[in-house]
Design a protein around this motif. Sequence first.
Motif, PDB file in Angstrom:
ATOM      1  N   VAL A   1      -4.011  -1.697  -6.159  1.00 42.97           N
ATOM      2  CA  VAL A   1      -5.298  -1.094  -5.780  1.00 42.97           C
ATOM      3  C   VAL A   1      -6.353  -1.774  -6.441  1.00 42.97           C
ATOM      4  O   VAL A   1      -7.452  -1.867  -5.783  1.00 42.97           O
ATOM      5  CB  VAL A   1      -5.118   0.346  -6.528  1.00 42.97           C
ATOM      6  N   TRP A   2      -6.298  -2.421  -7.558  1.00 44.93           N
ATOM      7  CA  TRP A   2      -7.290  -3.414  -8.180  1.00 44.93           C
ATOM      8  C   TRP A   2      -7.100  -5.024  -8.101  1.00 44.93           C
ATOM      9  O   TRP A   2      -8.299  -5.462  -8.279  1.00 44.93           O
ATOM     10  CB  TRP A   2      -7.474  -2.801  -9.697  1.00 44.93           C
ATOM     11  N   GLY A   3      -6.079  -5.254  -8.167  1.00 38.31           N
ATOM     12  CA  GLY A   3      -5.726  -6.553  -8.242  1.00 38.31           C
ATOM     13  C   GLY A   3      -5.010  -7.167  -9.513  1.00 38.31           C
ATOM     14  O   GLY A   3      -5.012  -6.359 -10.327  1.00 38.31           O
ATOM     15  N   ALA A   4      -4.563  -8.300  -9.378  1.00 37.47           N
ATOM     16  CA  ALA A   4      -3.671  -8.749 -10.583  1.00 37.47           C
ATOM     17  C   ALA A   4      -4.459  -9.012 -11.999  1.00 37.47           C
ATOM     18  O   ALA A   4      -3.930  -9.122 -12.837  1.00 37.47           O
ATOM     19  CB  ALA A   4      -2.982 -10.212 -10.259  1.00 37.47           C
ATOM     20  N   LYS A   5      -5.797  -9.166 -11.620  1.00 36.43           N
ATOM     21  CA  LYS A   5      -6.649  -9.178 -13.045  1.00 36.43           C
ATOM     22  C   LYS A   5      -6.718  -8.007 -13.936  1.00 36.43           C
ATOM     23  O   LYS A   5      -7.120  -8.015 -14.955  1.00 36.43           O
ATOM     24  CB  LYS A   5      -7.990  -9.786 -12.416  1.00 36.43           C
ATOM     25  N   TYR A   6      -6.482  -6.840 -13.356  1.00 29.28           N
ATOM     26  CA  TYR A   6      -6.665  -5.628 -13.926  1.00 29.28           C
ATOM     27  C   TYR A   6      -5.122  -4.941 -14.542  1.00 29.28           C
ATOM     28  O   TYR A   6      -5.082  -3.777 -14.786  1.00 29.28           O
ATOM     29  CB  TYR A   6      -7.045  -4.708 -13.106  1.00 29.28           C
ATOM     30  N   LEU A   7      -4.188  -5.875 -14.891  1.00 26.54           N
ATOM     31  CA  LEU A   7      -2.994  -5.469 -15.306  1.00 26.54           C
ATOM     32  C   LEU A   7      -2.787  -4.372 -16.272  1.00 26.54           C
ATOM     33  O   LEU A   7      -1.766  -3.634 -16.750  1.00 26.54           O
ATOM     34  CB  LEU A   7      -2.014  -6.443 -15.223  1.00 26.54           C
ATOM     35  N   LYS A   8      -3.927  -4.763 -17.355  1.00 24.81           N
ATOM     36  CA  LYS A   8      -3.982  -4.167 -18.839  1.00 24.81           C
ATOM     37  C   LYS A   8      -4.896  -2.872 -18.723  1.00 24.81           C
ATOM     38  O   LYS A   8      -4.941  -2.238 -19.667  1.00 24.81           O
ATOM     39  CB  LYS A   8      -4.552  -5.027 -19.564  1.00 24.81           C
ATOM     40  N   GLU A   9      -5.511  -2.432 -17.430  1.00 27.20           N
ATOM     41  CA  GLU A   9      -6.408  -1.392 -17.497  1.00 27.20           C
ATOM     42  C   GLU A   9      -5.656  -0.287 -17.077  1.00 27.20           C
ATOM     43  O   GLU A   9      -5.830   0.550 -15.819  1.00 27.20           O
ATOM     44  CB  GLU A   9      -7.452  -1.931 -16.300  1.00 27.20           C
ATOM     45  N   THR A  10      -4.681   0.262 -17.677  1.00 27.34           N
ATOM     46  CA  THR A  10      -3.911   1.433 -17.593  1.00 27.34           C
ATOM     47  C   THR A  10      -4.760   2.863 -17.533  1.00 27.34           C
ATOM     48  O   THR A  10      -4.460   3.657 -17.083  1.00 27.34           O
ATOM     49  CB  THR A  10      -2.793   1.460 -18.547  1.00 27.34           C
ATOM     50  N   HIS A  11      -6.028   2.602 -18.295  1.00 27.58           N
ATOM     51  CA  HIS A  11      -6.705   3.807 -18.405  1.00 27.58           C
ATOM     52  C   HIS A  11      -7.637   3.987 -16.924  1.00 27.58           C
ATOM     53  O   HIS A  11      -7.653   5.163 -16.568  1.00 27.58           O
ATOM     54  CB  HIS A  11      -8.089   3.666 -19.552  1.00 27.58           C
ATOM     55  N   TYR A  12      -7.532   3.096 -16.142  1.00 28.71           N
ATOM     56  CA  TYR A  12      -7.644   3.253 -14.827  1.00 28.71           C
ATOM     57  C   TYR A  12      -7.101   4.416 -13.957  1.00 28.71           C
ATOM     58  O   TYR A  12      -7.337   5.269 -13.440  1.00 28.71           O
ATOM     59  CB  TYR A  12      -7.893   2.061 -13.775  1.00 28.71           C
ATOM     60  N   LEU A  13      -5.782   4.199 -14.178  1.00 31.52           N
ATOM     61  CA  LEU A  13      -4.628   4.981 -13.555  1.00 31.52           C
ATOM     62  C   LEU A  13      -4.596   6.416 -14.130  1.00 31.52           C
ATOM     63  O   LEU A  13      -4.850   7.466 -13.372  1.00 31.52           O
ATOM     64  CB  LEU A  13      -3.301   4.332 -13.861  1.00 31.52           C
TER      65      LEU A  13
ATOM     66  N   ARG B   1       2.132  -1.555 -13.268  1.00 29.28           N
ATOM     67  CA  ARG B   1       1.793  -3.030 -12.921  1.00 29.28           C
ATOM     68  C   ARG B   1       1.535  -2.853 -11.331  1.00 29.28           C
ATOM     69  O   ARG B   1       0.821  -3.741 -10.729  1.00 29.28           O
ATOM     70  CB  ARG B   1       2.985  -3.793 -13.170  1.00 29.28           C
ATOM     71  N   GLN B   2       2.689  -2.205 -10.644  1.00 32.01           N
ATOM     72  CA  GLN B   2       2.337  -2.353  -9.171  1.00 32.01           C
ATOM     73  C   GLN B   2       1.327  -1.612  -8.662  1.00 32.01           C
ATOM     74  O   GLN B   2       0.534  -2.086  -7.723  1.00 32.01           O
ATOM     75  CB  GLN B   2       3.687  -1.894  -8.426  1.00 32.01           C
ATOM     76  N   LEU B   3       1.104  -0.457  -9.198  1.00 31.60           N
ATOM     77  CA  LEU B   3      -0.277   0.307  -8.798  1.00 31.60           C
ATOM     78  C   LEU B   3      -1.317  -0.446  -9.262  1.00 31.60           C
ATOM     79  O   LEU B   3      -2.273  -0.628  -8.304  1.00 31.60           O
ATOM     80  CB  LEU B   3      -0.176   1.530  -9.468  1.00 31.60           C
ATOM     81  N   LEU B   4      -1.640  -1.059 -10.273  1.00 34.33           N
ATOM     82  CA  LEU B   4      -2.724  -1.740 -10.788  1.00 34.33           C
ATOM     83  C   LEU B   4      -2.995  -3.204  -9.756  1.00 34.33           C
ATOM     84  O   LEU B   4      -4.035  -3.214  -9.349  1.00 34.33           O
ATOM     85  CB  LEU B   4      -2.823  -2.225 -12.428  1.00 34.33           C
ATOM     86  N   THR B   5      -1.784  -3.654  -9.501  1.00 33.38           N
ATOM     87  CA  THR B   5      -2.118  -5.009  -8.761  1.00 33.38           C
ATOM     88  C   THR B   5      -2.439  -4.419  -7.488  1.00 33.38           C
ATOM     89  O   THR B   5      -3.147  -5.197  -6.624  1.00 33.38           O
ATOM     90  CB  THR B   5      -0.651  -5.700  -8.680  1.00 33.38           C
TER      91      THR B   5
ATOM     92  N   ILE C   1       0.016   5.101  -1.682  1.00 32.34           N
ATOM     93  CA  ILE C   1       1.359   4.638  -2.208  1.00 32.34           C
ATOM     94  C   ILE C   1       2.436   5.525  -2.725  1.00 32.34           C
ATOM     95  O   ILE C   1       3.542   5.394  -2.437  1.00 32.34           O
ATOM     96  CB  ILE C   1       0.816   3.540  -3.423  1.00 32.34           C
ATOM     97  N   LEU C   2       1.780   6.460  -3.365  1.00 31.95           N
ATOM     98  CA  LEU C   2       2.817   7.282  -4.042  1.00 31.95           C
ATOM     99  C   LEU C   2       3.399   8.337  -3.052  1.00 31.95           C
ATOM    100  O   LEU C   2       4.663   8.390  -2.861  1.00 31.95           O
ATOM    101  CB  LEU C   2       2.353   8.353  -5.197  1.00 31.95           C
ATOM    102  N   LEU C   3       2.644   8.819  -2.048  1.00 31.73           N
ATOM    103  CA  LEU C   3       3.398   9.602  -0.934  1.00 31.73           C
ATOM    104  C   LEU C   3       4.375   8.677  -0.108  1.00 31.73           C
ATOM    105  O   LEU C   3       5.306   9.480   0.582  1.00 31.73           O
ATOM    106  CB  LEU C   3       1.972  10.344  -0.289  1.00 31.73           C
ATOM    107  N   ARG C   4       3.962   7.430   0.269  1.00 34.62           N
ATOM    108  CA  ARG C   4       4.955   6.917   0.896  1.00 34.62           C
ATOM    109  C   ARG C   4       6.320   6.389   0.473  1.00 34.62           C
ATOM    110  O   ARG C   4       7.161   5.844   0.757  1.00 34.62           O
ATOM    111  CB  ARG C   4       4.164   5.496   1.536  1.00 34.62           C
TER     112      ARG C   4
END
Length: 222
Positions: free
Chosen positions: A177-189, A171-175, A159-162
Motif C-alpha cells: 500500500v505505501w512502499g518498502a520505505k514504510y515498513l516501520k509505520e505500523t500506526h498507519y495500519l 510487512r506485506q500490507l505496508l509494502t 488485499i484482505l478481501l481477496r
Amino acid sequence: MTRVLVVDDEPQILRALRINLVARNFEVAVAADGGAALREAADWHPDLVVLDLGLPDIDGVDVIHGLRGWTTVPIIVLSGRAGNQDKVEALDAGADDYVTKPFNIDELLARVRAVTRRTAVQDSELARIQVGEHVVDLAGKTISGGVRLTPTEWHLLEILLRNPGKLISQRQLLTEVWGAKYLKETHYLRQYMAQIRKKLEPDPARPVHLLTEPGMGYRFQP
C-alpha cells in the motif's frame, strides 16, 4: 480430492493429522524432514502444505523459501515457536497462516478448510463479497448502503478481501500500500483499519470480519 502434505518430525502428530484429514476426505502424504518435504512436493504437487518449522535437517522457513521458488501452494505453519518474530518471518517467507502448538485439531481443520476454499474461488467470484451488512463490489469499487472509502482504504480492504481467511502480515500490507520505505509505520495500519471498521463493522470495537492478529498482521474473516 484435495491433496495435503503434512511435514513434521513428530510421528504422533503425523499420525493424528493423517487420520483426521483422511476422515474428512483429504488425500494425505507425510514427510518427517525438510528435504523429504521438498522432494514430495515436487513429485506429488499437493494442494496444501501443513509445515512444522523445527525440522531436523532444514529450518521450516527455508523450506517455505524453497517451495516459493516454484509454487504458490498454500502453506499453513504448525509450530511450537510462539514468538511473534518467528511468525512474522514465516509469513514474510510466504506462509499463508500460522497455528501454534499445542493446537486444537478443530481450529487447524477450520484453517485448512478456509485455505482450500480460498484457492478454489476464482477472481470472478470474488467480485462481490459480503462484509457484515454490506456488499463490497471490488470490480465496481462500490459498497452497499452508500459507504465510501478513500483510495488507500480501498487498497487495504481489497488485499484482505481477496485473501479470505488468510493472515496478511504487516510487512506485506505496508509494502503493497505505501512502499518498502514504510515498513516501520505500523500506526498507519492501525489508523486506516480503525476507519474501515467504523464504516463496515456493526460494532467497530468488537470486529468480527476485519481482525487484528497482534504483532503479526490482519485477517478478513468471512
